[in-house]
Design a protein around this motif. Structure first.
Motif, PDB file in Angstrom:
ATOM      1  N   HIS A   1      -4.710   1.287  -2.585  1.00  0.00           N
ATOM      2  CA  HIS A   1      -5.498   0.366  -1.760  1.00  0.00           C
ATOM      3  C   HIS A   1      -4.869   0.260  -0.372  1.00  0.00           C
ATOM      4  O   HIS A   1      -3.673   0.530  -0.198  1.00  0.00           O
TER       5      HIS A   1
ATOM      6  N   THR B   1      -1.184  -8.280  -8.778  1.00  0.00           N
ATOM      7  CA  THR B   1      -1.499  -8.203 -10.204  1.00  0.00           C
ATOM      8  C   THR B   1      -0.932  -9.410 -10.932  1.00  0.00           C
ATOM      9  O   THR B   1       0.292  -9.621 -10.937  1.00  0.00           O
TER      10      THR B   1
ATOM     11  N   GLY C   1      -6.792  -4.906  -5.110  1.00  0.00           N
ATOM     12  CA  GLY C   1      -6.278  -3.569  -5.369  1.00  0.00           C
ATOM     13  C   GLY C   1      -7.164  -2.839  -6.361  1.00  0.00           C
ATOM     14  O   GLY C   1      -8.197  -3.363  -6.796  1.00  0.00           O
TER      15      GLY C   1
ATOM     16  N   ASN D   1      -0.053   2.256  -5.611  1.00  0.00           N
ATOM     17  CA  ASN D   1      -1.104   1.479  -4.967  1.00  0.00           C
ATOM     18  C   ASN D   1      -1.836   2.325  -3.928  1.00  0.00           C
ATOM     19  O   ASN D   1      -1.306   2.623  -2.859  1.00  0.00           O
TER      20      ASN D   1
ATOM     21  N   VAL E   1      -6.142  -8.110 -11.716  1.00  0.00           N
ATOM     22  CA  VAL E   1      -5.879  -7.646 -10.359  1.00  0.00           C
ATOM     23  C   VAL E   1      -6.695  -8.489  -9.381  1.00  0.00           C
ATOM     24  O   VAL E   1      -7.923  -8.418  -9.356  1.00  0.00           O
TER      25      VAL E   1
ATOM     26  N   LYS F   1      -1.306  -4.829  -3.209  1.00  0.00           N
ATOM     27  CA  LYS F   1      -1.961  -5.090  -4.486  1.00  0.00           C
ATOM     28  C   LYS F   1      -1.312  -6.307  -5.140  1.00  0.00           C
ATOM     29  O   LYS F   1      -0.080  -6.443  -5.158  1.00  0.00           O
TER      30      LYS F   1
ATOM     31  N   THR G   1       0.827  -1.201   0.000  1.00  0.00           N
ATOM     32  CA  THR G   1       0.000   0.000   0.000  1.00  0.00           C
ATOM     33  C   THR G   1       0.868   1.261   0.000  1.00  0.00           C
ATOM     34  O   THR G   1       1.898   1.323   0.660  1.00  0.00           O
TER      35      THR G   1
END
Length: 217
Positions: free
Chosen positions: A149, A155, A112, A147, A109, A153, A84
Motif C-alpha cells: 500500500h 493491522t 492496507g 506492505n 486491517v 498499514k 509502505t
C-alpha cells in the motif's frame, strides 16, 4: 463437517470496527517488536485495561466492548504498523512445541492490503484472501508480509492471554456462522506442506517485546 483446526484464514460474520487510521497517524508512542521487525501501538494491556490512546477513539472502544469481547476476552490488543514497502519478518506466532495447538489469531486491517499477508506452503507463498471484514488466521503456520500500500498499514491484533478454543461455545459459534456465510473464502492448510526450515523461524531470544509484554502471540 468443516475442520476448523486446519483453518488458515476465515472472514468473520461481524461488524467491522470504525476506521481509526487518522488517530493512529498521530500516535508516536510505539513499541518495537524485534521478533517481527515491526512497531506496534498498544491499545489494551494484557490485564484488559485500556491504554490512554483509547480516550481518543471512543467509538472503537464501544465496538470492542459490544462486538469483540462478547466471544473473545479482554486481552492484549495492539495495532501493528508497517510502513509502505516495508516487510514483516518471516515468523511463527508460537514455539514449535505448541504447533499442534490451535493458535487462531484475530486480525483486522484498518488500512492496507489484506492480501499482502502470505503463508509459506512448502517452497511457495499463498496470499491471504481479500476481505473488508475482521478475520481469523492461523498464527502457527509460517508467514510474513510486505506492505504494498502507498501508506502505512495498520493491522489490529488481539493477543495473549486470550487463546482461541474450539471448546468455547461463543468462539465456535462465531466460526460456524462465519463459515456458513463465507465458506468460499475459508483457507485451510489441510493439503499444505511446511517449509523445511519452519522451526528456524522461531527465535526464543527475540520473542516478545520490551516492557514485559507478550506481543500478539
Amino acid at each position: 463437517m468443516v475442520d476448523f483446526s486446519k483453518l488458515i484464514s476465515l472472514p468473520l460474520d461481524m461488524n467491522a470496527p470504525p476506521d481509526i487510521s487518522n488517530v493512529l497517524d498521530s500516535v508516536y508512542d510505539m513499541i518495537y517488536d524485534n521478533y517481527r521487525d515491526s512497531t506496534v501501538i498498544m491499545l489494551m494491556l494484557p490485564n484488559g485495561e485500556w491504554e490512554p490512546v483509547a480516550s481518543r477513539i471512543p467509538e472503537f472502544v464501544e465496538w470492542a466492548e459490544t462486538e469483540l469481547f462478547t466471544w473473545t476476552e479482554r486481552s492484549q490488543m495492539v495495532v501493528i504498523t508497517t510502513p509502505t514497502k516495508k516487510a514483516m519478518a518471516p515468523h511463527i506466532d508460537c514455539s514449535p512445541s505448541k504447533f499442534n495447538t490451535l493458535q487462531h489469531k484475530f486480525r483486522y486491517v484498518f488500512r492496507g492490503n489484506v492480501t499482502d499477508l502470505r503463508w509459506y506452503e512448502s517452497e511457495k507463498f499463498v496470499h491471504n484472501i481479500d476481505t473488508d471484514k475482521p478475520y481469523i488466521i492461523s498464527g502457527k503456520w509460517p508467514h510474513d508480509m510486505i506492505n504494498t500500500h502507498n501508506k502505512t498499514k495498520y493491522t489490529l491484533c488481539l493477543g495473549a492471554p486470550w487463546e482461541a478454543s474450539l471448546d468455547n461455545p461463543e468462539y465456535y459459534e462465531m466460526l460456524q456462522k462465519s463459515y456458513m456465510k463465507y465458506s468460499d473464502k475459508m483457507m485451510s492448510f489441510e493439503d499444505w506442506n511446511l517449509p523445511s526450515n519452519w522451526r528456524e523461524l522461531f527465535n526464543q531470544e527475540r520473542y516478545g517485546i520490551p516492557h514485559e509484554l507478550n506481543l500478539i502471540r
